[in-house]
Design a protein around this motif. Structure first.
Motif, PDB file in Angstrom:
ATOM      1  N   ARG A 102       0.836  -1.202   0.000  1.00 14.02           N
ATOM      2  CA  ARG A 102       0.000   0.000   0.000  1.00 14.02           C
ATOM      3  C   ARG A 102       0.871   1.252   0.000  1.00 14.02           C
ATOM      4  N   THR A 103       1.902   1.263   0.822  1.00 10.95           N
ATOM      5  CA  THR A 103       2.790   2.418   0.872  1.00 10.95           C
ATOM      6  C   THR A 103       3.518   2.605  -0.455  1.00 10.95           C
ATOM      7  N   ALA A 104       4.005   1.508  -1.033  1.00  8.65           N
ATOM      8  CA  ALA A 104       4.748   1.603  -2.290  1.00  8.65           C
ATOM      9  C   ALA A 104       3.847   2.065  -3.427  1.00  8.65           C
ATOM     10  N   LEU A 105       2.591   1.588  -3.463  1.00  5.94           N
ATOM     11  CA  LEU A 105       1.697   1.905  -4.570  1.00  5.94           C
ATOM     12  C   LEU A 105       1.063   3.288  -4.444  1.00  5.94           C
ATOM     13  N   LEU A 106       1.004   3.804  -3.219  1.00  8.21           N
ATOM     14  CA  LEU A 106       0.374   5.105  -3.013  1.00  8.21           C
ATOM     15  C   LEU A 106       1.382   6.235  -2.861  1.00  8.21           C
ATOM     16  N   TRP A 107       2.366   6.038  -1.995  1.00  9.83           N
ATOM     17  CA  TRP A 107       3.261   7.129  -1.622  1.00  9.83           C
ATOM     18  C   TRP A 107       4.117   7.601  -2.793  1.00  9.83           C
ATOM     19  N   ILE A 108       4.794   6.670  -3.459  1.00  5.92           N
ATOM     20  CA  ILE A 108       5.726   7.069  -4.522  1.00  5.92           C
ATOM     21  C   ILE A 108       4.995   7.691  -5.716  1.00  5.92           C
ATOM     22  N   PRO A 109       3.952   7.041  -6.276  1.00  5.60           N
ATOM     23  CA  PRO A 109       3.265   7.676  -7.418  1.00  5.60           C
ATOM     24  C   PRO A 109       2.604   9.007  -7.061  1.00  5.60           C
ATOM     25  N   LEU A 110       1.931   9.052  -5.906  1.00  5.51           N
ATOM     26  CA  LEU A 110       1.256  10.291  -5.536  1.00  5.51           C
ATOM     27  C   LEU A 110       2.247  11.424  -5.317  1.00  5.51           C
ATOM     28  N   SER A 111       3.369  11.123  -4.686  1.00  7.94           N
ATOM     29  CA  SER A 111       4.373  12.157  -4.445  1.00  7.94           C
ATOM     30  C   SER A 111       4.910  12.703  -5.760  1.00  7.94           C
ATOM     31  N   GLY A 112       5.202  11.819  -6.718  1.00  5.36           N
ATOM     32  CA  GLY A 112       5.704  12.281  -8.011  1.00  5.36           C
ATOM     33  C   GLY A 112       4.697  13.125  -8.749  1.00  5.36           C
ATOM     34  N   ILE A 113       3.428  12.693  -8.748  1.00  2.08           N
ATOM     35  CA  ILE A 113       2.393  13.450  -9.451  1.00  2.08           C
ATOM     36  C   ILE A 113       2.194  14.817  -8.815  1.00  2.08           C
ATOM     37  N   VAL A 114       2.109  14.836  -7.485  1.00  2.00           N
ATOM     38  CA  VAL A 114       1.853  16.093  -6.789  1.00  2.00           C
ATOM     39  C   VAL A 114       3.002  17.075  -6.982  1.00  2.00           C
ATOM     40  N   LEU A 115       4.233  16.608  -6.811  1.00  2.00           N
ATOM     41  CA  LEU A 115       5.384  17.506  -6.921  1.00  2.00           C
ATOM     42  C   LEU A 115       5.553  18.033  -8.341  1.00  2.00           C
ATOM     43  N   SER A 116       5.301  17.194  -9.353  1.00  2.90           N
ATOM     44  CA  SER A 116       5.515  17.622 -10.731  1.00  2.90           C
ATOM     45  C   SER A 116       4.435  18.564 -11.222  1.00  2.90           C
ATOM     46  N   THR A 117       3.262  18.539 -10.617  1.00  3.01           N
ATOM     47  CA  THR A 117       2.165  19.379 -11.080  1.00  3.01           C
ATOM     48  C   THR A 117       1.863  20.537 -10.135  1.00  3.01           C
ATOM     49  N   PHE A 118       2.693  20.740  -9.133  1.00  2.00           N
ATOM     50  CA  PHE A 118       2.540  21.902  -8.263  1.00  2.00           C
ATOM     51  C   PHE A 118       2.715  23.185  -9.071  1.00  2.00           C
ATOM     52  N   THR A 119       1.860  24.159  -8.849  1.00  2.00           N
ATOM     53  CA  THR A 119       2.125  25.484  -9.386  1.00  2.00           C
ATOM     54  C   THR A 119       3.176  26.157  -8.513  1.00  2.00           C
ATOM     55  N   VAL A 120       3.869  27.123  -9.089  1.00  2.00           N
ATOM     56  CA  VAL A 120       4.951  27.795  -8.368  1.00  2.00           C
ATOM     57  C   VAL A 120       4.446  28.470  -7.090  1.00  2.00           C
ATOM     58  N   PRO A 121       3.366  29.287  -7.119  1.00  2.00           N
ATOM     59  CA  PRO A 121       2.910  29.904  -5.868  1.00  2.00           C
ATOM     60  C   PRO A 121       2.424  28.884  -4.850  1.00  2.00           C
ATOM     61  N   LEU A 122       1.821  27.790  -5.329  1.00  2.00           N
ATOM     62  CA  LEU A 122       1.343  26.778  -4.396  1.00  2.00           C
ATOM     63  C   LEU A 122       2.512  26.070  -3.726  1.00  2.00           C
ATOM     64  N   LEU A 123       3.568  25.778  -4.491  1.00  3.16           N
ATOM     65  CA  LEU A 123       4.746  25.156  -3.920  1.00  3.16           C
ATOM     66  C   LEU A 123       5.385  26.063  -2.881  1.00  3.16           C
TER      67      LEU A 123
END
Length: 269
Positions: A102-123
């Motif tokens: 569960r950790t491997a399937l959720l944490w790594i993909p979600l972290s990559g998606i969230v970090l790559s699609t953050f807007t600059v002001p939101l980050l």
């Protein structure tokens, strides 16, 4: 009475209404956000917004709103101690295989998606908020030690419930505003018959006409579909307040900024 029923029966009437109709309110909120995005992209011009809504691909608009909203809301969920503990349970020593998967399937993909699609002001906002949280927590710990009290627990709330509600409401408002700033249509350089180039977004077609939302202008522009000779994606980075980390990477396309600058000079002269 089950635990869920007991929970639904507790709280204020507004809280009970929200708990009972959460799915309906979520769908209504999504539709409102989608309409506001159209209104924002249309330059806050009501006739233009109505024209866009008449021919826009609504499935594309709603899907974009859902995905953008998920990217913005997931970090808000991740800061909740209970959810973070559930997601990261697989990192503990002796964790069962199901928790590790569960950790491997959720944490790594979600972290990559969230970090790559953050807007600059939101980050920037999340980083500043996290730093402020750490500073306040450290200050509260030192103050408690000086007063001879036990320091606050690691996940102890720093503010009372009313303050937390105001912070959450402000964060949700900022997230909703960030969604409005992100267009769901790609910016293109459209070459028209006669040599004119228009930089903007192609909303859709109606009959033999195509609706363009020109960048840097208010209102829309109807052009004959057969008069469009070519369309090329812009490779220019969007404005800083709407740029995501992925948008900062090099990409193929035409440089549209010189076209916009030449158009502004021509209209200003």
């Amino acid at each position: 009475m089950t635990e869920a029923q007991a929970s639904a029966g507790a709280g204020t009437p507004l809280r009970r209404f929200v708990d009972r109709h959460l799915a309906l309110l979520g769908a209504l909120f999504l539709v409102v956000i989608a309409i506001l995005r159209v209104y924002f992209v249309a330059g806050f011009d009501m006739p233009t917004a109505l024209s866009v809504l008449a021919i826009v691909d609504r499935t594309q608009l709603l899907t974009s709103s859902v995905l953008t909203g998920m990217v913005l809301v997931v970090p808000l969920i991740f800061i909740q101690p209970a959810f973070r503990k559930w997601v990261l349970a697989g990192n503990r020593d002796g964790a069962p295989f199901s928790a590790q998967m569960r950790t491997a399937l959720l944490w790594i993909p979600l972290s990559g998606i969230v970090l790559s699609t953050f807007t600059v002001p939101l980050l920037i906002g999340w980083l500043v908020g996290w730093i402020v949280y750490l500073v306040i927590h450290r200050w509260a710990s030192k103050r408690a030690v000086k007063a001879g009290l036990a320091p606050p627990a690691k996940n102890a709330p720093l503010f009372d419930q009313n303050t937390n509600n105001w912070i959450a409401a402000s964060a949700l408002g900022f997230l909703a505003f960030s969604v409005l700033l992100q267009p769901w249509l790609a910016r293109e350089a459209v070459s028209l018959r006669g040599g004119e180039q228009v930089v903007g977004s192609v909303v859709g077609t109606q009959g033999e006409m195509t609706l363009l939302l020109a960048a840097g202008r208010r209102g829309a522009q109807w052009v004959a579909t057969e008069g469009i000779e070519s369309r090329e994606l812009c490779r220019d980075r969007p404005e800083w307040y709407a740029a995501t980390l992925l948008a900062l990477l090099p990409r193929d396309g035409i440089a549209c900024r010189p076209i916009l600058e030449a158009d502004a000079e021509r209209r200003g002269s």
